[in-house]
Design an enzyme around this catalytic site. Structure first.
Site, mmCIF file in Angstrom:
data_model
loop_
_atom_site.group_PDB
_atom_site.id
_atom_site.type_symbol
_atom_site.label_atom_id
_atom_site.label_comp_id
_atom_site.label_asym_id
_atom_site.label_seq_id
_atom_site.Cartn_x
_atom_site.Cartn_y
_atom_site.Cartn_z
ATOM 1 C CG HIS A 190 4.834 -7.605 1.989
ATOM 2 N ND1 HIS A 190 4.351 -6.430 2.512
ATOM 3 C CD2 HIS A 190 4.405 -8.581 2.825
ATOM 4 C CE1 HIS A 190 3.681 -6.688 3.617
ATOM 5 N NE2 HIS A 190 3.697 -7.987 3.829
ATOM 6 C CG ASP B 64 4.193 -3.555 0.656
ATOM 7 O OD1 ASP B 64 4.068 -4.411 -0.228
ATOM 8 O OD2 ASP B 64 4.173 -3.807 1.880
ATOM 9 C CB SER C 160 0.857 -8.285 5.035
ATOM 10 O OG SER C 160 1.902 -8.201 5.950
#
Length: 247
Positions: A67, A112, A199
């Site tokens: 992402h 992811d 992230s």
């Protein structure tokens, strides 16, 4: 759903300002962590601005979250390695290729994970080192370390300029997969977690210091919900095959 965060309490900030903390205290609870403690950590930059973390797999390969590549152009991406500051120091290298898992979907973050191939190799030194992939996911209750330049509290919308780290306990992998999907592991987030702009960063097993997770998603940054990480053991074969095909 949101990008993951590092939680640093106001009490911890005041305590660290009042005295010089010991090395282990700078990690526990969300404190500054020198890059030499986590030399595999990189900052992923978009047009020179930090957007995500990543982990050094080899001198030309970075592992991160899929992402992190949403709505960005590869030509604008680079990584900074070997610095506790995302904005200066260390080595900055352009990204040549960015490969997301084919089953990744932006809506609910399955699969992811992504591999970045750098234009030129990183130069390894005390502050820039690769990290080995775990062969087995640790059992629930195992202590781990997550690090990054993300927000220090939920809703802050301000990535921290100096690298932070925090210890989190791994939750039972079977329970996590049952509730969140086969491709992830979870870590306790009772006031300790990763948050927005963390992230793609590393979740590392202790004391063997192997990469077991990649920061993916969660809710409220340590308030009532676990942190969710892509399970590196689950993706080992995909990582290896993707790297071999693209380098």
């Amino acid at each position: 759903m949101f990008f993951k965060y590092i939680v640093l309490s106001a009490i911890a900030i005041l305590a660290s300002a009042a005295r010089i903390p010991e090395p282990e205290e700078r990690i526990v609870g969300g404190h500054h962590i020198p890059i030499e403690y986590v030399p595999w950590q990189v900052s992923l930059l978009n047009n020179g601005l930090h957007i995500c973390g990543g982990s050094i797999h080899s001198d030309r390969v970075i592992l991160t979250a899929a992402h992190c590549l949403d709505y960005v152009a590869i030509k604008d991406l680079s990584v900074r390695a070997g610095s506790s500051h995302w904005s200066k120091g260390g080595q900055e290298v352009k990204v040549l290729k960015a490969i997301s898992h084919s089953q990744y979907h932006y809506r609910d973050f399955p699969y992811d994970v992504a591999v970045l191939i750098l234009e030129s190799p990183l130069k390894f030194n005390a502050n820039v080192q690769k990290i080995a992939l775990a062969e087995k996911t640790p059992k629930g209750g195992s202590m781990t370390l997550v690090s990054g330049w993300g927000d220090t509290r939920y809703g802050a919308h301000f990535g921290w300029p100096i690298l932070q780290g925090v210890h989190v306990a791994l939750l039972d992998p079977t329970d996590c997969k049952r509730s969140h999907g086969e491709d992830v592991i979870c870590a306790d987030a009772s006031g300790r977690d990763a948050c927005q702009f963390d992230s793609g960063g590393p979740l590392v097993s202790l004391p063997d210091r192997k990469l077991i997770g990649i920061v993916s998603h969660g809710e409220n940054c340590g308030i009532g919900h676990p942190g969710v990480y892509a399970d590196v053991v689950f993706f080992r074969d995909w990582f290896n095959a993707t790297i071999n095909e693209n380098i």
